[in-house]
Motif scaffolding. Structure first.
Motif, mmCIF file in Angstrom:
data_model
loop_
_atom_site.group_PDB
_atom_site.id
_atom_site.type_symbol
_atom_site.label_atom_id
_atom_site.label_comp_id
_atom_site.label_asym_id
_atom_site.label_seq_id
_atom_site.Cartn_x
_atom_site.Cartn_y
_atom_site.Cartn_z
ATOM 1 N N ILE A 262 2.563 -30.808 -32.088
ATOM 2 C CA ILE A 262 3.830 -31.525 -32.218
ATOM 3 C C ILE A 262 4.028 -32.030 -33.641
ATOM 4 O O ILE A 262 3.329 -32.939 -34.103
ATOM 5 C CB ILE A 262 3.901 -32.715 -31.238
ATOM 6 C CG1 ILE A 262 3.679 -32.243 -29.797
ATOM 7 C CG2 ILE A 262 5.245 -33.423 -31.363
ATOM 8 C CD1 ILE A 262 3.438 -33.367 -28.824
ATOM 9 N N GLU B 226 8.748 -27.452 -33.186
ATOM 10 C CA GLU B 226 7.789 -28.530 -33.423
ATOM 11 C C GLU B 226 6.407 -27.987 -33.757
ATOM 12 O O GLU B 226 5.460 -28.753 -33.918
ATOM 13 C CB GLU B 226 7.713 -29.456 -32.205
ATOM 14 C CG GLU B 226 8.972 -30.287 -32.010
ATOM 15 C CD GLU B 226 8.838 -31.333 -30.921
ATOM 16 O OE1 GLU B 226 7.929 -31.208 -30.085
ATOM 17 O OE2 GLU B 226 9.634 -32.292 -30.913
ATOM 18 N N THR C 108 6.266 -40.128 -29.504
ATOM 19 C CA THR C 108 6.657 -39.158 -30.529
ATOM 20 C C THR C 108 8.155 -38.888 -30.519
ATOM 21 O O THR C 108 8.751 -38.637 -31.568
ATOM 22 C CB THR C 108 5.891 -37.832 -30.310
ATOM 23 O OG1 THR C 108 4.514 -38.123 -30.100
ATOM 24 C CG2 THR C 108 6.037 -36.921 -31.521
ATOM 25 N N HIS D 160 7.165 -33.516 -35.093
ATOM 26 C CA HIS D 160 8.514 -33.927 -34.708
ATOM 27 C C HIS D 160 9.466 -33.828 -35.896
ATOM 28 O O HIS D 160 9.080 -33.949 -37.055
ATOM 29 C CB HIS D 160 8.495 -35.355 -34.162
ATOM 30 C CG HIS D 160 9.773 -35.773 -33.525
ATOM 31 N ND1 HIS D 160 10.788 -36.379 -34.220
ATOM 32 C CD2 HIS D 160 10.224 -35.642 -32.250
ATOM 33 C CE1 HIS D 160 11.795 -36.618 -33.400
ATOM 34 N NE2 HIS D 160 11.489 -36.191 -32.205
#
Length: 672
Positions: free
Chosen positions: A482, A529, A447, A484
């Protein structure tokens, strides 16, 4: 220090594979051919021979395979693993007096004087004496042999003695390949060296190496926005998930959610009666890790979901999060399983200044650690008995690593087909240690690897030995935790780019959907995030049929994965140079199936460049024209030799997934 037996003259070193000097088992997949190498040598000019000994742990007797020489005292042998679970292997080697004698005899025969020949003045070689020495070795071999083999070897010994007594002017080599092979079947192991330790090898089923995961929250699956989703609603979605090409359906925790300190939307510390809370705040008066959140359904409903998922060619993966809400029954029953603060209260989770009052971590230094370990193991076995064979484990790096080694080992003794995925976004040594301790797969740093150099450097580490001897990566472009910055800022092209990278760089990959296919990209706040309106804290209702959905592309990419064995493993991953830093190119191969991928890493602009192909890796001769097909579009191209041009528009399609159409005419380098 004088050895017990000083006549064992062979040395065995540098045995591979081994993980941390044999402290942990190496890993392979059912049906794999396991190649073991070692340095095997002795003193002087005597020849050595050896064998690989291997067996499944359930077998009492060793199987064996002869060692073959490589170069510079290195030897190898291979075996195929035909059962799941624990295997053992070691090496045995000895001075091979018969092979030494045989080679010596051949030299003597080649150097003997031949009347009327080119070397009439050559020195006598005393071949009759050499033949008597060989006869003695054959007599010893006959005593080690059995039945007809013993008689055959004894007869050959007598024949050599007869030849020795004949005192011929010129001798031919009396040995046949049959006799040499027969002697090799009965080696003299009186002074054989057995390697000092036996190595363990763990064998998983194929899904540990190749799997395609789809994550959803069951509570968000209701077609009616006014009610909570159920297992029945998930069953109704199975045809769509299966049609997209996924084989693992992963659900966050399905257990009762505590009410104490329940979180509200966007991780708010205040909540209303209607807020559902976080599924990771596990436990309420209805039960804990072996109970089901009532709005989802009953245990019978869950069993129906597991069965229906298998009918669609998929498996259910459950999230196991070893933490408790303040309402979990363990809090009252086993308060010593938690950290007690000086004021007598239980320590909740916090990462100052963040506080998670709705979650109590477990104390792995508890005086009753044995009872805690057994209770946690029993959580796994409870769900395994309900036919769940895959578990995604939440934050395993915050629990004692010795516990995981014991727990996974205990589970695997009875259920070797169970797969464990470690959600371990942590330091490299900890991540790798969890894999060594038994986790079948692991989340990775994919990621956060976004430039060409970052991606290439990282994947050259995790797809090659020694890491591949114990580590199976699982790549996720997003998770509920998450989002990103690449996805936040890159729009739809970034989602397409990261999908294709994950699905082709890794044989195991997954996505958190439908947030991914609907390109959900709004963070809770700048530089965060976390998702805005995160599904972790509220029920979401997704328009899965939206026009902007990436589901058609996801379906196509997964179909490409399924149809091309080259994408089912990671060991053949090879990067090819491109003269543009915004384009990454790499290939994978399996037999005749060769896949070449080129991805534009810039989600905003068209990028073009020349790929400098490693033709040997692709099994293409130099200066040849060959045909490739872009599996994303069906378009075919004629390429020539090693230097070829690509141009990729991210708003149209940021990648090519090429399949080479011609059969290889040069040998493809073997996968490590």
């Amino acid at each position: 220090m004088k050895p017990i037996e000083g006549r064992k003259r062979v040395v065995i070193e540098e045995v591979e594979p081994q993980v941390d000097c044999g402290r942990y088992p190496a890993k392979r997949i059912l049906g794999d051919t396991v190649t073991v190498t070692a340095a095997v040598f002795g003193d002087g000019h005597d020849h050595v021979s050896g064998r690989l000994l291997y067996r499944h742990s359930s077998e009492a007797d060793w199987r064996s395979a002869p060692l073959s020489p490589l170069t510079n005292d290195l030897w190898s042998a291979s075996f195929t693993v035909d059962a799941l679970g624990d295997w053992l292997y070691t090496l045995e080697a000895w001075v091979d007096h018969f092979d030494t004698w045989s080679a010596d005899l051949q030299k003597r025969l080649e150097a003997q004087p031949v009347p009327g020949g080119t070397n009439p003045a050559a020195a006598p070689q005393d071949i009759p004496l050499a033949l008597r020495s060989g006869a003695l070795l054959l007599e010893h071999a006959a005593k080690r042999a059995e039945g007809a083999d013993s008689k055959h070897l004894a007869d050959e010994a007598a024949r050599l003695l007869k030849l020795a007594k004949a005192k011929s002017d010129v001798y031919e080599n009396p040995l046949t390949d049959e006799i040499v092979a027969l002697v090799a079947r009965y080696p003299d192991l009186g002074f054989a060296t057995r390697y000092a330790r036996e190595f363990h090898l763990w064998v998983d089923r194929e899904r540990a190496r190749y799997s395609t995961w789809y994550e959803l929250f069951p509570r968000s699956t209701s077609p009616d926005p006014t009610r909570h989703g159920t297992f029945a609603d998930v069953i109704a979605l199975l045809p769509d998930v299966a049609a997209m090409g996924f084989d693992v359906l992963y659900m966050p925790p399905i257990h009762p959610i505590g009410k104490a300190f329940r979180k509200g939307p966007n991780n708010s510390v205040t909540s209303t009666e209607n807020d559902p809370g976080s599924p990771w705040a596990i436990g309420a008066k209805e039960g804990g890790h072996k109970a089901i959140h009532a709005p989802l359904g009953t245990l019978r409903d869950f069993d129906a979901l597991v069965a229906a998922t298998r009918e669609h060619g998929m498996e259910v993966a459950l999230d196991i999060a070893f933490q408790c809400s303040p309402d979990h029954p363990w809090v009252a029953e086993h308060p010593d399983w938690f950290n007690i603060r000086p004021d007598g209260s239980i320590q909740y989770a916090e990462n100052p200044p963040k506080k998670y009052q709705d979650i109590y971590p477990l104390n792995f230094e508890s005086p009753d650690w044995r009872g805690l370990w057994e209770a946690l193991r029993d959580v796994f076995t409870y769900w395994i008995k309900r036919d769940v064979k895959i578990f995604r484990v939440d934050n395993p790096h915050t629990k004692a690593i010795p516990f995981w080694e014991w727990c996974i080992g205990e589970v695997h003794k009875k259920y070797p087909d169970v797969i464990f995925l470690a959600e371990a976004f942590t330091r490299p040594h900890v991540m790798y240690s969890l894999a060594k301790a038994g986790f079948s797969q692991s989340y990775t740093y994919f990621t956060w690897r976004n430039t060409k150099d970052e991606l290439q450097q990282y994947f050259e580490e995790i797809t090659k030995p020694p890491v591949t001897d114990f580590f199976h990566p699982n790549l996720w472009p997003n998770t509920p935790d998450i989002l990103h910055a690449t996805l936040q800022n890159g729009g739809r092209p970034a989602f397409m780019q990261r999908l294709i990278l994950a699905a082709t760089l890794g044989a195991n990959y997954g996505m958190y959907g439908p947030a991914f296919e609907l390109c959900e990209n709004v963070p809770a706040k700048p530089s965060s995030e976390e998702y805005l309106n995160s599904e972790k804290y509220e029920i979401r209702h997704w328009n899965r049929s939206a026009n902007n959905s990436l589901a058609p592309l996801v379906t196509l990419v997964n179909q490409i994965r399924r149809n091309n064995p080259a994408l089912h493993s990671d060991g053949s991953l090879h990067f090819h140079h491109v003269d543009n830093s915004n384009i990454i190119a790499y290939s994978k191969s399996s037999g005749d199936n060769r896949i070449l991928v080129a991805v534009n890493l810039d989600p905003t602009q068209e990028q073009a460049g020349w790929i400098d192909l490693d033709l040997k890796q692709l099994a293409v001769p130099h200066n040849e024209t060959f045909e490739i097909e872009d599996l994303l579009t069906g378009t075919r191209y004629q390429w020539h030799d090693r230097s070829n041009y690509v141009a990729l528009r991210p708003d149209v399609m940021p990648a090519h997934i090429f399949r080479l159409l011609r059969k290889p005419t040069v040998e493809i380098p073997p996968t490590p």
